[in-house]
Design a protein around this motif. Structure first.
Motif, PDB file in Angstrom:
ATOM      1  N   ALA A   1     -76.512  22.118  20.242  1.00 22.19           N
ATOM      2  CA  ALA A   1     -77.143  24.010  21.127  1.00 22.19           C
ATOM      3  C   ALA A   1     -78.452  23.760  21.169  1.00 22.19           C
TER       4      ALA A   1
ATOM      5  N   PRO B   1     -82.913  24.409  23.784  1.00 21.54           N
ATOM      6  CA  PRO B   1     -81.397  25.182  24.404  1.00 21.54           C
ATOM      7  C   PRO B   1     -81.395  24.798  25.999  1.00 21.54           C
ATOM      8  N   SER B   2     -80.552  24.787  27.021  1.00 21.95           N
ATOM      9  CA  SER B   2     -80.613  24.520  27.504  1.00 21.95           C
ATOM     10  C   SER B   2     -79.458  24.701  27.956  1.00 21.95           C
ATOM     11  N   PRO B   3     -79.191  24.732  29.874  1.00 23.13           N
ATOM     12  CA  PRO B   3     -77.759  26.144  30.012  1.00 23.13           C
ATOM     13  C   PRO B   3     -77.016  24.614  30.447  1.00 23.13           C
TER      14      PRO B   3
ATOM     15  N   ARG C   1     -75.787  22.818  28.251  1.00 23.24           N
ATOM     16  CA  ARG C   1     -74.677  23.499  26.433  1.00 23.24           C
ATOM     17  C   ARG C   1     -73.998  24.505  25.836  1.00 23.24           C
TER      18      ARG C   1
ATOM     19  N   MET D   1     -72.794  28.206  25.430  1.00 29.80           N
ATOM     20  CA  MET D   1     -72.655  28.033  23.864  1.00 29.80           C
ATOM     21  C   MET D   1     -71.686  29.505  23.420  1.00 29.80           C
TER      22      MET D   1
ATOM     23  N   PHE E   1     -75.639  36.493  34.380  1.00 30.38           N
ATOM     24  CA  PHE E   1     -76.696  36.113  34.307  1.00 30.38           C
ATOM     25  C   PHE E   1     -77.621  34.932  33.810  1.00 30.38           C
ATOM     26  N   GLY E   2     -76.380  33.796  33.618  1.00 27.33           N
ATOM     27  CA  GLY E   2     -76.689  32.399  33.490  1.00 27.33           C
ATOM     28  C   GLY E   2     -77.553  31.692  35.045  1.00 27.33           C
TER      29      GLY E   2
ATOM     30  N   LYS F   1     -77.820  34.349  37.417  1.00 26.54           N
ATOM     31  CA  LYS F   1     -80.266  34.277  37.933  1.00 26.54           C
ATOM     32  C   LYS F   1     -80.751  33.326  36.599  1.00 26.54           C
ATOM     33  N   MET F   2     -80.426  32.912  35.814  1.00 27.05           N
ATOM     34  CA  MET F   2     -81.574  32.355  34.626  1.00 27.05           C
ATOM     35  C   MET F   2     -82.036  30.861  34.737  1.00 27.05           C
ATOM     36  N   THR F   3     -81.113  30.830  35.885  1.00 27.79           N
ATOM     37  CA  THR F   3     -81.135  29.246  36.541  1.00 27.79           C
ATOM     38  C   THR F   3     -81.384  29.567  38.055  1.00 27.79           C
ATOM     39  N   ASN F   4     -81.771  30.373  38.561  1.00 25.96           N
ATOM     40  CA  ASN F   4     -82.638  30.721  39.724  1.00 25.96           C
ATOM     41  C   ASN F   4     -82.322  30.501  40.691  1.00 25.96           C
TER      42      ASN F   4
ATOM     43  N   ARG G   1     -68.641  33.288  30.843  1.00 30.58           N
ATOM     44  CA  ARG G   1     -70.489  33.440  31.004  1.00 30.58           C
ATOM     45  C   ARG G   1     -70.997  32.175  30.716  1.00 30.58           C
ATOM     46  N   ALA G   2     -70.054  31.471  29.578  1.00 30.02           N
ATOM     47  CA  ALA G   2     -70.662  30.435  29.471  1.00 30.02           C
ATOM     48  C   ALA G   2     -70.425  29.590  30.820  1.00 30.02           C
TER      49      ALA G   2
ATOM     50  N   ASN H   1     -71.957  28.633  33.788  1.00 29.63           N
ATOM     51  CA  ASN H   1     -73.582  28.249  34.754  1.00 29.63           C
ATOM     52  C   ASN H   1     -72.759  26.018  34.997  1.00 29.63           C
TER      53      ASN H   1
END
Ligand code: ADP
Ligand code: MG
Lengths: 319, 298
Positions: free
Chosen positions: B80, B100-102, B104, B106, B125-126, B128-131, B173-174, B177
């Motif tokens: 991860a 860590p990176s989206p 992969r 987890m 969440f993911g 939004k985090m990746t714009n 959630r995982a 992404n």
């Protein structure tokens, strides 16, 4: 034994009704003891309030004298064949009865200050609240971000916490004279004492709270693509918010403790000034009223904040 | 089980063999190259992993199994990017993994949902985090909530959900992404037996419907055989690969297969590797008799 009906079950909740009842008792019991001491003539009452001075020359009506002196003087009177003094058992002036304090609660607000330029009671209270507000807000604005940094980066922990730990052991009032020298005798040094009293503790407490955040939440966020800045603002800050709020409530209580010292340095002011002034005039009922008022203000703000927190953090409502 | 006449776990029916041949022809998505991990300890270094070497092909379902403490979590954390290897490297699509990176995803054993976010917001969440935009994120989240069957809980908070539901949210959630590979560290370890088998069926269903490669860690033999194409068996002290087993149980899998000869044969092999017979002699334990009851109870 059925533990659900047990008053003393270890680490078990009581029913809502019982909780309320006990909460009420925690206030009623001290009040009962106070009333007993105040209203039962044969409990304590070490003084005598003169109702008729009789032949004792220096006794006056409504004067408080020690029971021993009263008895000795009356013994003289009996020997000399003069009329004895009469009086009721009474408590010392510094212990007013509950009803006197309740009365003082109202009259204290209605009584004009003895000197024309002195503040009324409500002005004193408002002044105290203002000092607390500025001191605490200032310390929160600086202390919370610094605490979060300390809890997040080992760099800041190492460079900030040792020194703060050192200052923390110096009692805030010790800085009083210095602050007056730096900041004059008006409100500035008082705000500074509140600041010193809460800021250093706040950095450490917030740092600790931040460190307690479950690390696996940060790791989960990282695998979802969150980078450093986003981790702070989207995971750490919202994650610690309910505990941070609780910390602030506790620290606000400490601010009130430092208030009393803060108000006595430089030109005394606020509710502590009122208390001291009233004690000087021996109006102990007003002194009690003012002290109880501080308690009421503190308890009410805390309960209001708790209630607000209940709505701010719906995910914390576990039970 | 020893007395049963089981086939060899290596024996594969023609369609199973054909399937493995096809898998091997697919591109390699993840390469684990001579991975080693040493933790510095107070009394000497702890070698957690030693020379771990295997490949994962696209759309493969790999289970890693091993006794507690053999380095499974250490391995998956390195994959991860949450931890760094002390030797060797990991390649994802021929790119070295450096953090860590989206790409992969987890899923952890402790659910690690964000308690302050609703289910929908957790899944968003993911993205939004990746714009990604809010609208796109919300649309995707609702789709994933449907897929894991939690439409009624979109606006609930994690603490209102049962363990199985929480883990379904964590999977959604995982996956939201769109990672290249999904890493799962004993995700069902804390669930009760019934929920657990339900979740296993769910996971297989998701895996069939979503274009995803899965690396799944477990210490449960049944779970590994039921889910995996291949099982990487780790040994202890230090953590090393004992064997990589191709599971000869045909797909699609269903719980009725738990008693088929292939299933039992594979499980028996795992048992031999993980609990070698000589280490498992309960009869030799010193025993003190603490009961007055007669021998008829046993
Ligand atoms: N951060 C760490 N520091 C030191 N030793 C560790 C650390 N993490 C794991 N270990 C050691 O590495 C070994 C493997 O641990 P782990 O990967 O958690 O095993 P598993 O997940 O298979 O139960 C254990 O012996 C453990 O004590
Ligand atoms: Mg583990």
């Amino acid at each position: 034994m059925n533990t659900r009906k047990h008053w003393f079950a270890i680490r078990k909740d009581l029913s809502g009704q019982r909780s309320w009842l006990l909460g009420l008792c925690s206030f009623l019991l001290p009040l009962c003891i106070w009333s007993l001491v105040s209203y039962t003539p044969w409990i304590w009452h070490p003084m005598v309030r003169i109702s008729d001075p009789g032949g004792v020359a220096y006794f006056q009506k409504d004067m408080l004298v020690d029971r021993e002196i009263f008895n000795k003087e009356n013994a003289f009177m009996r020997e000399g064949g003069e009329s004895e003094a009469r009086g009721e058992p009474a408590n010392p002036i510094y212990l007013p009865a509950p009803h006197q304090v309740v009365q003082a609660f109202i009259t204290a607000f209605q009584t004009a200050p003895i000197r024309r330029n002195d503040p009324w009671l409500h002005q004193s209270i408002l002044h105290s609240i203002t000092v607390i507000f500025y001191g605490f807000t200032l310390s929160a604005i600086l202390g919370v971000p610094l605490g979060i940094l300390c809890g997040t980066f080992a760099f800041f922990t190492r460079i900030i916490e040792p020194f703060i730990d050192f200052i923390r052991y110096m009692p805030a009032p010790a800085f009083g004279a210095l602050m007056v020298a730096f900041l004059g005798i008006a409100d500035a040094p008082k705000v500074a004492i509140i600041f010193i009293g809460t800021f250093f503790q706040m950095v450490l407490v917030v740092g600790n709270t931040t460190r307690l955040l479950d690390k696996s939440l940060l790791e989960a966020a990282q695998t979802l693509g969150a980078t450093s800045k986003k981790l702070i603002f989207h995971v750490i800050v919202p994650g610690i918010l309910p505990n941070l709020y609780r910390d602030m409530r506790i620290l606000l209580g400490w601010a009130w403790t430092y208030l009393i010292v803060a108000e006595l340095i430089g030109a005394s002011s606020g509710i502590s000034w009122f208390i001291n002034q009233q004690a000087k005039y021996r109006n102990y009922d007003n002194v009690f009223a003012a002290i109880v008022m501080i308690g009421i203000i503190g308890l009410t703000t805390d309960q209001i904040l708790r209630f607000i927190g209940h709505y701010l953090f719906p995910w914390e409502r576990r039970n | 089980m020893n007395n049963l006449n089981l086939p060899s776990y290596l024996e594969q029916e023609p369609d199973v063999r054909a399937r493995f041949k096809k898998i091997r022809q697919r591109p390699v998505i993840l390469e684990v190259q001579h991975l080693g991990k040493v933790f510095p300890g107070a009394d000497g270094d702890i070698v957690a992993l030693h020379d771990i070497l295997f490949n994962i092909h696209r759309r493969e379902f790999i289970c890693v199994i091993g006794a507690s403490g053999c380095g499974k979590s250490t391995l998956i954390r390195i994959l991860a990017g949450l931890d760094y290897p002390t030797s060797g490297q990991v390649l994802l699509d021929n790119q070295e993994v450096k953090g860590p990176s989206p790409d992969r995803g987890m899923v952890f054993q402790g659910y690690t949902l964000f308690p302050w976010l609703t289910i929908k917001k957790n899944i968003m969440f993911g993205l939004k985090m990746t714009n990604h935009g809010n609208n796109y994120a919300e649309e995707q989240a609702l789709q994933w909530i449907d897929l894991v069957g939690l439409s009624n809980f979109a606006n609930a908070y994690p603490h209102e959900l049962s363990g199985g539901m929480k883990q379904r949210v964590a999977i959604a959630r995982a996956l939201a992404n769109r990672p290249r590979i999904l890493l799962m560290d004993e995700p069902f370890g804390a669930l009760d037996a019934q929920t657990r088998s339900q979740m296993q069926a769910y996971l297989l269903q998701i895996w069939r419907n979503v274009d995803i490669t899965i690396l799944f860690i477990t210490h449960d033999l049944d779970e590994a055989v039921y889910l995996a194409d291949r099982i990487v068996v780790l040994g202890t002290h230090p953590g090393h690969i004992q064997e990589i087993i191709e599971v000869s149980v045909p797909r699609p899998r269903n719980p009725d297969q738990f008693l088929t000869p292939q299933f039992l044969a594979t499980k028996k092999r795992l048992e031999e590797l993980i609990h070698p017979p000589e280490k498992n002699r309960h009869e030799d334990l010193p025993m003190i008799r603490l009961t007055q009851a007669g021998d008829e109870v046993i």
